[in-house]
Scaffold this active site. Structure first.
Site, PDB file in Angstrom:
ATOM      1  N   HIS A   6      21.100  12.729 -36.831  1.00 17.56           N
ATOM      2  CA  HIS A   6      19.896  12.257 -36.148  1.00 17.56           C
ATOM      3  C   HIS A   6      18.892  11.749 -37.173  1.00 17.56           C
ATOM      4  O   HIS A   6      18.923  12.129 -38.347  1.00 17.56           O
ATOM      5  CB  HIS A   6      19.274  13.349 -35.276  1.00 17.56           C
ATOM      6  CG  HIS A   6      18.549  14.420 -36.039  1.00 17.56           C
ATOM      7  ND1 HIS A   6      17.234  14.295 -36.438  1.00 17.56           N
ATOM      8  CD2 HIS A   6      18.949  15.640 -36.483  1.00 17.56           C
ATOM      9  CE1 HIS A   6      16.857  15.390 -37.081  1.00 17.56           C
ATOM     10  NE2 HIS A   6      17.874  16.220 -37.132  1.00 17.56           N
ATOM     11  N   CYS A   7      18.020  10.845 -36.725  1.00 17.46           N
ATOM     12  CA  CYS A   7      16.918  10.369 -37.561  1.00 17.46           C
ATOM     13  C   CYS A   7      15.618  10.855 -36.929  1.00 17.46           C
ATOM     14  O   CYS A   7      15.606  11.894 -36.276  1.00 17.46           O
ATOM     15  CB  CYS A   7      16.964   8.843 -37.710  1.00 17.46           C
ATOM     16  SG  CYS A   7      16.940   7.940 -36.153  1.00 17.46           S
ATOM     17  N   ALA A   8      14.544  10.109 -37.060  1.00 16.39           N
ATOM     18  CA  ALA A   8      13.242  10.578 -36.583  1.00 16.39           C
ATOM     19  C   ALA A   8      13.146  10.627 -35.069  1.00 16.39           C
ATOM     20  O   ALA A   8      12.419  11.448 -34.511  1.00 16.39           O
ATOM     21  CB  ALA A   8      12.133   9.683 -37.139  1.00 16.39           C
TER      22      ALA A   8
END
Length: 459
Positions: free
Chosen positions: A25-27
């Protein structure tokens, strides 16, 4: 929000846990690598409470959930415990089914994004600490002569200097190689003995073959190419070594082959590629300084929509910052993000009969101004279309302004109002001022254009 229920529904609509090869996952996004993306029901996925949108691009099935992504991710990981774990790709008989259906460019962008996304927290934290140091010294709250400054300074440099090691670990997960073997190869490029050879500049040979004396600290491309090649060597070693001695023979063969090959051939080749990238960046900075802020002021939201903003920009940004100490793309994203927030605020003011959508628009606008734009894009502006058009126009005009003013981002971090200090340049005080002016132009234009377009749509 019931994070556990949201996570469970996401796994159900994505085709079940057996359809998941990898999850990171990212932000704001859950980034899945699927065995078969056709099994994922995008329409049902979008209907799940908390899901803002879905993007299937670059070899990744991306579920946009906003700033709650970490909590939802933590609920999903146990559900996938039999198939995947944090940043570990699972090998299955059909793991390349979806990859074979994608174009080479799509797979390449997906690979780049998958390698760089996991390391962003480390380099972002280091970059923000570097920015804090710049502010403290510019305001004379801290002297560069103090030991406190010296310690904090090398702390900020550590993540970038050891970037090849972090990239080695991340790339190993993407190329299906033992991560610790990859880290050891990253360490080879940065070992003090090799660094001393580079600094001495005396010719170095391995079995009579000259070794290129190149400094690989903060480099990007060399280690990625090394790990890609090493993954094939490791798989070859796995096949040819007898099971009874595989435990020590497999890593021995991998290290014995790849260490000299990396130092003599692959890493120097990667350095040449990186040098040409740096030359291109330098040409733009010297002759077309306005072009990158202008392009990303307009098309930054489009890259975000496609989920390719990391794959396209992060390698260029890191190369620019490590080589020249700044990048020009950040200024474009700053005005684009502010335009997104302004448009959502205008929508919130325009909405009269839907209080829930009004609340959504205002909250999404606030997060966009802080640099997280997906809620504003998917939840508000793109739904109404005209606010999104206003964002593109405002971002282009204000992007051209900050480009012509030569606004530089001095650290890699999300671009928003709270991170404006990353534009503080100790050698050019007006850099931050021009960044603020560009943000104001973007906000005013986007808000005005959105208001005008929404009023016209009534008639």
């Amino acid at each position: 929000m019931d994070y556990k229920r949201t996570g469970s529904n996401i796994i159900k609509e994505i085709g079940g846990r057996e359809n998941v090869n990898q999850l990171t996952h990212c932000a704001t996004r859950l980034r899945f690598t699927l065995q078969d993306s056709a099994k994922a029901d995008q329409e049902k996925m979008k209907a799940i409470p908390g899901v803002l949108g879905v993007v299937n691009s670059g070899g990744q099935f991306q579920v946009i959930v906003g700033q709650e992504v970490a909590r939802i991710y933590n609920e999903i990981v146990p559900l996938l415990s039999d198939n995947t774990s944090d940043q570990k790709e699972i090998k299955t008989e059909d793991s390349n089914v979806s990859a074979r259906k994608e174009s080479v460019i799509s797979r390449l962008l997906g690979t780049i994004s998958g390698i760089f996304t996991p390391i962003l927290p480390a380099i972002t934290g280091a970059a923000m600490l570097k920015t804090l140091l710049i502010i403290l010294t510019m305001t004379h709250l801290m002297s560069k002569e103090t030991q406190t400054y010296a310690i904090l300074n090398f702390v900020t440099d550590a993540a970038f200097y050891f970037l090849p090691v972090m990239l080695a670990f991340s790339a190993a997960n993407k190329f299906k190689m033992n991560p610790m073997m990859a880290v050891s190869l990253g360490g080879v490029l940065l070992h003090p003995s090799f660094v001393a050879m580079v600094e001495a500049k005396d010719p170095v040979y391995f079995l009579g073959i000259p070794v290129s004396l190149v400094s690989y600290g903060s480099s990007v491309i060399p280690i990625i190419l090394v790990i890609w090649a090493a993954s094939y060597v490791e798989r070859f070693a796995d096949r040819v070594t007898p099971k009874s001695v595989r435990f020590f023979m497999k890593p021995l063969i991998t290290l014995l082959v790849m260490a000299p090959v990396a130092l003599i051939f692959i890493a120097p080749l990667g350095n040449i590629v990186g040098t040409y990238v740096a030359v291109g960046i330098n040409f733009l900075n010297n002759h077309l300084v306005w072009i990158l802020p202008f392009i990303f002021g307009i098309f930054g939201p489009v890259f975000i929509m496609l989920g390719m903003h990391y794959a396209v920009t992060i390698p260029i940004v890191i190369q620019s910052i490590t080589t020249y100490g700044f990048d020009m793309i950040g200024a474009g994203f700053l005005v684009a993000n502010v335009a997104q927030g302004a448009a959502a605020f205008a929508v919130g003011r325009h909405v009269k009969n839907d209080p829930d959508f009004k609340v959504l628009a205002n909250s999404a606008a606030f997060t966009a101004l802080l640099g997280i734009t997906e809620p504003a894009i998917y939840g508000v502006n793109l739904k109404l279309k005209k606010p999104f058009y206003a964002v593109l126009v405002a971002g282009g005009i204000s992007g051209l302004f900050v480009g012509l003013m030569g606004v530089k981002r001095l650290a890699l971090a999300p671009t928003g109002l709270l991170t404006l200090p990353i534009f503080a340049d100790p050698n050019h005080a007006m850099n931050l001022v021009y960044a603020i002016i560009g943000a104001i132009i973007s906000f005013v234009l986007s808000y005005f254009l959105t208001t005008v377009l929404l009023k016209k749509s009534k008639h």
